[in-house]
Design a protein around this motif. Structure first.
Motif, PDB file in Angstrom:
ATOM      1  N   THR A 130       0.771  -1.248  -0.006  1.00 47.28           N
ATOM      2  CA  THR A 130       0.125  -0.073  -0.013  1.00 47.28           C
ATOM      3  C   THR A 130       0.943   1.289   0.073  1.00 47.28           C
ATOM      4  O   THR A 130       0.274   2.416  -0.141  1.00 47.28           O
ATOM      5  CB  THR A 130      -0.917   0.100   1.232  1.00 47.28           C
ATOM      6  OG1 THR A 130      -0.171  -0.067   2.412  1.00 47.28           O
ATOM      7  CG2 THR A 130      -1.801  -1.111   0.998  1.00 47.28           C
ATOM      8  N   GLN A 131       2.220   1.238   0.091  1.00 46.09           N
ATOM      9  CA  GLN A 131       3.183   2.197   0.190  1.00 46.09           C
ATOM     10  C   GLN A 131       3.508   2.553  -1.424  1.00 46.09           C
ATOM     11  O   GLN A 131       3.320   3.982  -1.517  1.00 46.09           O
ATOM     12  CB  GLN A 131       4.476   1.893   0.934  1.00 46.09           C
ATOM     13  CG  GLN A 131       5.170   3.107   1.037  1.00 46.09           C
ATOM     14  CD  GLN A 131       6.526   2.551   1.369  1.00 46.09           C
ATOM     15  OE1 GLN A 131       7.519   2.142   0.848  1.00 46.09           O
ATOM     16  NE2 GLN A 131       6.845   2.835   2.736  1.00 46.09           N
ATOM     17  N   THR A 132       3.681   1.510  -2.204  1.00 48.21           N
ATOM     18  CA  THR A 132       4.236   1.906  -3.443  1.00 48.21           C
ATOM     19  C   THR A 132       3.110   1.703  -4.668  1.00 48.21           C
ATOM     20  O   THR A 132       3.014   1.707  -5.706  1.00 48.21           O
ATOM     21  CB  THR A 132       5.352   1.173  -3.889  1.00 48.21           C
ATOM     22  OG1 THR A 132       5.013  -0.293  -3.564  1.00 48.21           O
ATOM     23  CG2 THR A 132       6.563   1.262  -2.873  1.00 48.21           C
ATOM     24  N   MET A 133       1.780   1.125  -3.923  1.00 47.78           N
ATOM     25  CA  MET A 133       0.796   0.546  -5.129  1.00 47.78           C
ATOM     26  C   MET A 133       1.310  -0.462  -6.026  1.00 47.78           C
ATOM     27  O   MET A 133       0.993  -0.381  -7.136  1.00 47.78           O
ATOM     28  CB  MET A 133       0.354   1.878  -5.755  1.00 47.78           C
ATOM     29  CG  MET A 133      -0.198   2.915  -4.691  1.00 47.78           C
ATOM     30  SD  MET A 133      -1.439   2.164  -3.423  1.00 47.78           S
ATOM     31  CE  MET A 133      -1.071   3.477  -2.215  1.00 47.78           C
ATOM     32  N   GLU A 134       2.269  -1.322  -5.590  1.00 45.73           N
ATOM     33  CA  GLU A 134       2.893  -2.473  -6.419  1.00 45.73           C
ATOM     34  C   GLU A 134       2.130  -3.905  -5.918  1.00 45.73           C
ATOM     35  O   GLU A 134       2.201  -4.058  -4.749  1.00 45.73           O
ATOM     36  CB  GLU A 134       4.338  -2.375  -6.399  1.00 45.73           C
ATOM     37  CG  GLU A 134       4.927  -1.341  -7.113  1.00 45.73           C
ATOM     38  CD  GLU A 134       6.446  -1.137  -6.791  1.00 45.73           C
ATOM     39  OE1 GLU A 134       7.072  -0.286  -7.710  1.00 45.73           O
ATOM     40  OE2 GLU A 134       6.926  -1.971  -6.069  1.00 45.73           O
ATOM     41  N   LEU A 135       1.945  -4.511  -6.865  1.00 41.97           N
ATOM     42  CA  LEU A 135       1.730  -6.037  -6.540  1.00 41.97           C
ATOM     43  C   LEU A 135       2.516  -6.925  -7.024  1.00 41.97           C
ATOM     44  O   LEU A 135       2.915  -6.911  -8.278  1.00 41.97           O
ATOM     45  CB  LEU A 135       0.230  -6.189  -7.203  1.00 41.97           C
ATOM     46  CG  LEU A 135      -0.192  -7.756  -7.114  1.00 41.97           C
ATOM     47  CD1 LEU A 135      -0.464  -8.005  -5.459  1.00 41.97           C
ATOM     48  CD2 LEU A 135      -1.572  -7.872  -7.778  1.00 41.97           C
ATOM     49  N   ARG A 136       3.308  -7.441  -6.257  1.00 38.02           N
ATOM     50  CA  ARG A 136       4.359  -8.799  -6.731  1.00 38.02           C
ATOM     51  C   ARG A 136       3.665 -10.120  -6.652  1.00 38.02           C
ATOM     52  O   ARG A 136       2.876 -10.544  -5.508  1.00 38.02           O
ATOM     53  CB  ARG A 136       5.511  -8.409  -5.770  1.00 38.02           C
ATOM     54  CG  ARG A 136       6.229  -7.365  -6.119  1.00 38.02           C
ATOM     55  CD  ARG A 136       7.543  -7.247  -4.916  1.00 38.02           C
ATOM     56  NE  ARG A 136       7.814  -5.644  -5.200  1.00 38.02           N
ATOM     57  CZ  ARG A 136       8.993  -5.480  -5.972  1.00 38.02           C
ATOM     58  NH1 ARG A 136       9.398  -6.426  -6.810  1.00 38.02           N
ATOM     59  NH2 ARG A 136       9.536  -4.340  -5.947  1.00 38.02           N
ATOM     60  N   ILE A 137       3.582 -10.746  -7.774  1.00 40.08           N
ATOM     61  CA  ILE A 137       3.184 -12.085  -7.762  1.00 40.08           C
ATOM     62  C   ILE A 137       4.239 -12.866  -8.059  1.00 40.08           C
ATOM     63  O   ILE A 137       5.146 -12.859  -8.781  1.00 40.08           O
ATOM     64  CB  ILE A 137       2.390 -12.131  -9.145  1.00 40.08           C
ATOM     65  CG1 ILE A 137       1.105 -11.445  -8.873  1.00 40.08           C
ATOM     66  CG2 ILE A 137       1.785 -13.749  -9.250  1.00 40.08           C
ATOM     67  CD1 ILE A 137       0.024 -11.319 -10.175  1.00 40.08           C
ATOM     68  N   HIS A 138       4.333 -14.261  -7.134  1.00 37.36           N
ATOM     69  CA  HIS A 138       5.304 -15.149  -7.102  1.00 37.36           C
ATOM     70  C   HIS A 138       4.588 -16.664  -7.450  1.00 37.36           C
ATOM     71  O   HIS A 138       3.866 -17.149  -6.742  1.00 37.36           O
ATOM     72  CB  HIS A 138       5.868 -15.129  -5.654  1.00 37.36           C
ATOM     73  CG  HIS A 138       6.611 -13.836  -5.276  1.00 37.36           C
ATOM     74  ND1 HIS A 138       7.629 -13.342  -5.741  1.00 37.36           N
ATOM     75  CD2 HIS A 138       6.137 -12.832  -4.538  1.00 37.36           C
ATOM     76  CE1 HIS A 138       7.862 -12.299  -5.261  1.00 37.36           C
ATOM     77  NE2 HIS A 138       6.838 -11.993  -4.407  1.00 37.36           N
ATOM     78  N   ARG A 139       5.374 -17.124  -8.251  1.00 38.84           N
ATOM     79  CA  ARG A 139       4.789 -18.575  -8.792  1.00 38.84           C
ATOM     80  C   ARG A 139       5.808 -19.525  -9.382  1.00 38.84           C
ATOM     81  O   ARG A 139       6.962 -19.138  -9.022  1.00 38.84           O
ATOM     82  CB  ARG A 139       3.813 -18.305 -10.091  1.00 38.84           C
ATOM     83  CG  ARG A 139       2.486 -17.545  -9.677  1.00 38.84           C
ATOM     84  CD  ARG A 139       1.684 -17.208 -10.783  1.00 38.84           C
ATOM     85  NE  ARG A 139       0.403 -16.748 -10.617  1.00 38.84           N
ATOM     86  CZ  ARG A 139      -0.489 -16.129 -11.510  1.00 38.84           C
ATOM     87  NH1 ARG A 139      -0.189 -15.721 -12.804  1.00 38.84           N
ATOM     88  NH2 ARG A 139      -1.645 -15.697 -10.874  1.00 38.84           N
ATOM     89  N   ALA A 140       5.288 -20.584  -9.836  1.00 39.67           N
ATOM     90  CA  ALA A 140       6.284 -21.540 -10.445  1.00 39.67           C
ATOM     91  C   ALA A 140       7.238 -22.296  -9.282  1.00 39.67           C
ATOM     92  O   ALA A 140       8.485 -21.827  -9.142  1.00 39.67           O
ATOM     93  CB  ALA A 140       7.089 -21.132 -11.610  1.00 39.67           C
TER      94      ALA A 140
END
Length: 199
Positions: A130-140
């Motif tokens: 909520t600080q940078t408005m970034e969403l990091r997705i981790h998969r595989a």
């Protein structure tokens, strides 16, 4: 510093013996507060209801979305992510949790949550800042680590691996205005809406 086990931690929480006035979780034997406040909890609940409605409308069976539900990783870690998508019969110590959303006010997770979720074999781990408005997705998943990492900014969207019909988009945060009554009269304060929506 003492290292608490999950069983000891659950006993402390059950009897309200933790030093914190806010909800807590256990990471590597250390008791830490959840990385979001009461207002954000209500917004997470609203998103949970929207996702559950999507499941119902699509006729998806066997999956349930939960908020702040504990996930036991090992004997010394029990996390309480904002949202999880799991098989309907999943208990906290079963391996059928398919998606986890963590929300923090930090650009990068300061605790080893990514490693812990990989250890728990959760295939889809999302971290929203909520600080940078970034969403990091981790998969595989490969062993105890994720092999693919995707960064989403405002305007970007992604779907869940286990539920391709559900798309979530990162949006600009919208201010929410709250009115409270105090002994000195009314007071208005501003919060920020959850920067994640179904699209």
């Amino acid at each position: 510093m003492r290292k608490w086990s999950v069983d000891e931690f659950e006993g402390l929480v059950r009897h309200q013996l933790t030093d914190s006035d806010v909800p807590v979780e256990l990471i590597a034997g250390k008791i830490v507060p959840l990385p979001y406040g009461d207002v954000l909890v209500q917004q997470v609940m609203s998103l949970r209801q929207q996702i559950q409605q999507h499941l119902d409308q699509q006729g998806v069976e066997g999956l349930v979305v939960r908020s702040h539900s504990p996930i036991r990783i090992d004997n010394y870690s029990e996390l309480k992510p904002a949202l999880t998508l799991a098989s309907q019969t999943a208990a906290v110590d079963e391996p059928n949790i398919h998606w986890v959303l963590e929300i923090t006010d930090q650009a990068i997770d300061s605790h080893p949550r990514r490693v812990l979720y990989a250890k728990r074999a959760i295939a889809d781990y999302w971290h929203l800042s909520t600080q940078t408005m970034e969403l990091r997705i981790h998969r595989a998943l490969s062993g105890a680590n994720y092999q693919t990492h995707r960064l989403l900014m405002v305007g970007d969207q992604a779907n869940l691996t286990v539920l391709p019909s559900l798309h979530l988009r990162v949006r600009e945060p919208l201010p929410l205005y709250f009115l409270t009554r105090t002994a000195r009269g009314q007071r208005t304060y501003v919060s920020t809406a959850l920067p994640l929506q179904i699209c």
